[in-house]
Design an enzyme around this catalytic site. Structure first.
Site, PDB file in Angstrom:
ATOM      1  CG  ASP A 197       6.376 -23.486  58.666  1.00 35.33           C
ATOM      2  OD1 ASP A 197       6.622 -23.109  57.500  1.00 35.33           O
ATOM      3  OD2 ASP A 197       6.515 -22.741  59.667  1.00 35.33           O
ATOM      4  CD  GLU A 241       9.777 -21.392  58.571  1.00 39.56           C
ATOM      5  OE1 GLU A 241       9.414 -21.574  57.398  1.00 39.56           O
ATOM      6  OE2 GLU A 241       8.991 -21.296  59.541  1.00 39.56           O
TER       7      GLU A 241
HETATM    8  P1  GH3 Z   1       4.719 -19.244  61.248  1.00 44.11           P
HETATM    9  O1  GH3 Z   1       4.464 -19.676  62.633  1.00 44.11           O
HETATM   10  O2  GH3 Z   1       3.464 -18.702  60.611  1.00 44.11           O
HETATM   11  O3  GH3 Z   1       5.348 -20.274  60.423  1.00 44.11           O
HETATM   12  O4  GH3 Z   1       5.679 -17.994  61.345  1.00 44.11           O
HETATM   13  P2  GH3 Z   1       7.209 -17.948  60.977  1.00 44.11           P
HETATM   14  O5  GH3 Z   1       7.798 -16.760  61.612  1.00 44.11           O
HETATM   15  O6  GH3 Z   1       7.866 -19.241  61.324  1.00 44.11           O
HETATM   16  O7  GH3 Z   1       7.144 -17.854  59.426  1.00 44.11           O
HETATM   17  P3  GH3 Z   1       7.752 -16.850  58.418  1.00 44.11           P
HETATM   18  O8  GH3 Z   1       7.573 -17.482  57.074  1.00 44.11           O
HETATM   19  O9  GH3 Z   1       7.199 -15.485  58.625  1.00 44.11           O
HETATM   20  O10 GH3 Z   1       9.287 -16.797  58.769  1.00 44.11           O
HETATM   21  C1  GH3 Z   1      10.157 -17.824  58.486  1.00 44.11           C
HETATM   22  C2  GH3 Z   1      11.484 -17.457  59.024  1.00 44.11           C
HETATM   23  O11 GH3 Z   1      12.415 -18.514  58.866  1.00 44.11           O
HETATM   24  C3  GH3 Z   1      12.053 -16.243  58.384  1.00 44.11           C
HETATM   25  C4  GH3 Z   1      13.477 -16.634  58.043  1.00 44.11           C
HETATM   26  O12 GH3 Z   1      14.377 -15.667  58.504  1.00 44.11           O
HETATM   27  C5  GH3 Z   1      13.676 -17.922  58.787  1.00 44.11           C
HETATM   28  N1  GH3 Z   1      14.616 -18.798  58.071  1.00 44.11           N
HETATM   29  C6  GH3 Z   1      14.438 -19.380  56.891  1.00 44.11           C
HETATM   30  N2  GH3 Z   1      15.549 -20.086  56.555  1.00 44.11           N
HETATM   31  C7  GH3 Z   1      16.428 -19.910  57.557  1.00 44.11           C
HETATM   32  C8  GH3 Z   1      17.761 -20.385  57.780  1.00 44.11           C
HETATM   33  O13 GH3 Z   1      18.373 -21.095  56.987  1.00 44.11           O
HETATM   34  N3  GH3 Z   1      18.369 -20.034  58.940  1.00 44.11           N
HETATM   35  C9  GH3 Z   1      17.720 -19.239  59.843  1.00 44.11           C
HETATM   36  N4  GH3 Z   1      18.378 -18.929  60.951  1.00 44.11           N
HETATM   37  N5  GH3 Z   1      16.484 -18.769  59.637  1.00 44.11           N
HETATM   38  C10 GH3 Z   1      15.845 -19.087  58.524  1.00 44.11           C
HETATM   39 MG    MG Z   2       7.261 -20.975  60.256  1.00 42.91          MG
HETATM   40 MG    MG Z   3       7.470 -21.231  56.604  1.00 43.23          MG
END
Ligand code: GH3
Ligand code: MG
Ligand code: MG
Length: 335
Positions: A197, A241
């Site tokens: 992650d 992610e």
């Molecule tokens: P942590 O270190 O605890 O993992 O914090 P984090 O911010 O990485 O985790 P969180 O689950 O709060 O946020 C995940 C983020 O990933 C939020 C979302 O906008 C981003 N994300 C998810 N899928 C995609 C994608 O396909 N493209 C982009 N650009 N961002 C994405």
């Molecule tokens: Mg994350």
């Molecule tokens: Mg995550």
């Protein structure tokens, strides 16, 4: 006319791809008939080679498989029926069209030709217009079925891959994990799983924008893919992610080593992340789980164990690898 056209050896073309001109192997013991057939087929725009009996046909077939074999039924040494049946057992043999030429239009010969695997037949004396149309139709059908097979293959690939990162998608991950779970259970060998992650990815998006975030995920997916090497290993996008790596036949130590490689590979990308709380660059937290699967258990337990280890990696400071084990003695690997 036929006696003057005595050419016996014809060089083989480099390949028998239907996109080039189709490649036809003419097999007949009667030299004048063979030459007539070859000239006729060449006029139709095909590449042609000749064989004078079944045995020679099989030898030439193995050197360069043709798209279509025009096969005389009655020949010395090895007749067309025997040759056709043997062709079916050669690599690529059952994808080659066989048009049997029989002098006998009795039902028994026709039946024998189809039983031996022939695609269709024409009778001697040759009705040239019929031969022309039959060859054209068979080649057209072959081309269509090849195009269909290719389109199906591409569709399958599309249905199994993640459109942003090109690694396997969640659907493929679920199928593959289940399949390998059952396989490793049968073989009584360990199956390992890494869940990765991206750390502080929400703030990466907030800082650099969603498009930069997407590009970042593409780079991370590539770096993970380059960190695994065995054909059976599968890299997948597990969720937003989060990425997963399925490692069949892999002991926990090996899986932790690969997870370390993945972590280092992503760090080496040096993707600047000004708002990460653990580094100046983008980092990953990784949870590893490994077990020798049991038939009566579900692969979901491996995912839960890896997820729990990932949670521990996040909770203990991120940018690290944690190996989760089924007992209480969870070990930590970090640098
Ligand atoms: P942590 O270190 O605890 O993992 O914090 P984090 O911010 O990485 O985790 P969180 O689950 O709060 O946020 C995940 C983020 O990933 C939020 C979302 O906008 C981003 N994300 C998810 N899928 C995609 C994608 O396909 N493209 C982009 N650009 N961002 C994405
Ligand atoms: Mg994350
Ligand atoms: Mg995550």
């Amino acid at each position: 006319m036929s006696a003057t056209l005595g050419i016996s050896t014809v060089p083989f073309p480099k390949n028998s791809c239907l996109e080039d001109s189709p490649f036809i192997l003419v097999v007949d013991d009667d030299k004048s008939m063979r030459v007539l057939l070859r000239k006729f087929m060449e006029k139709e725009g095909y590449q042609v080679a000749e064989a004078k009996n079944g045995e020679e046909c099989l030898t030439l077939f193995q050197q360069q498989p043709p798209n279509l074999v025009l096969l005389d039924a009655m020949m010395p040494v090895m007749d067309g029926f025997t040759c056709c049946a043997k062709l079916q057992t050669l690599p690529g043999g059952n994808q080659t069209l066989v048009l049997m030429i029989t002098g006998l239009e009795d039902q028994a010969s026709v039946d024998r030709a189809f039983e031996a695997g022939a695609t269709d037949y024409v009778t001697k004396p040759i009705h040239w217009a019929v031969l022309r149309q039959r060859v054209r139709r068979l080649l057209r059908e072959l081309k269509l079925s090849q195009q269909l097979a290719q389109a199906n293959q591409e569709l399958e690939k599309l249905a199994a891959s993640d459109s942003l990162t090109q690694v396997a998608n969640r659907r493929r991950f679920d199928e593959y994990l289940d399949r390998e779970w059952r396989r490793m259970a049968r073989e009584k060998t360990p199956l390992s799983l890494i869940l990765c992650d991206v750390d502080f990815f929400k703030s990466y998006n907030d800082t650099y924008g969603h498009q930069a975030g997407d590009e970042c995920l593409r780079q991370v997916a590539r770096a993970i893919s380059h960190s695994v090497s065995r054909p059976a290993d599968l890299v997948a996008r597990y969720g937003g992610e989060e990425f997963a790596v399925i490692l069949p036949n892999t002991e926990p130590e090996g899986a932790v080593r690969i997870a370390g490689k993945v972590r280092a590979a992503v760090k080496a990308l040096e993707i600047v992340h000004g708002n990460s709380q653990v580094s100046t660059c983008l980092t990953l937290s990784l949870g590893v789980a490994s077990t020798v699967p049991l038939c009566h258990e579900s692969s979901a337990m491996l995912v839960s164990a890896a997820d729990e280890a990932l949670y521990q990696a996040k909770a203990t400071g991120r940018d690290r690898v944690i190996l989760g084990v089924r007992s209480a003695d969870t070990s930590i690997s970090q640098s």
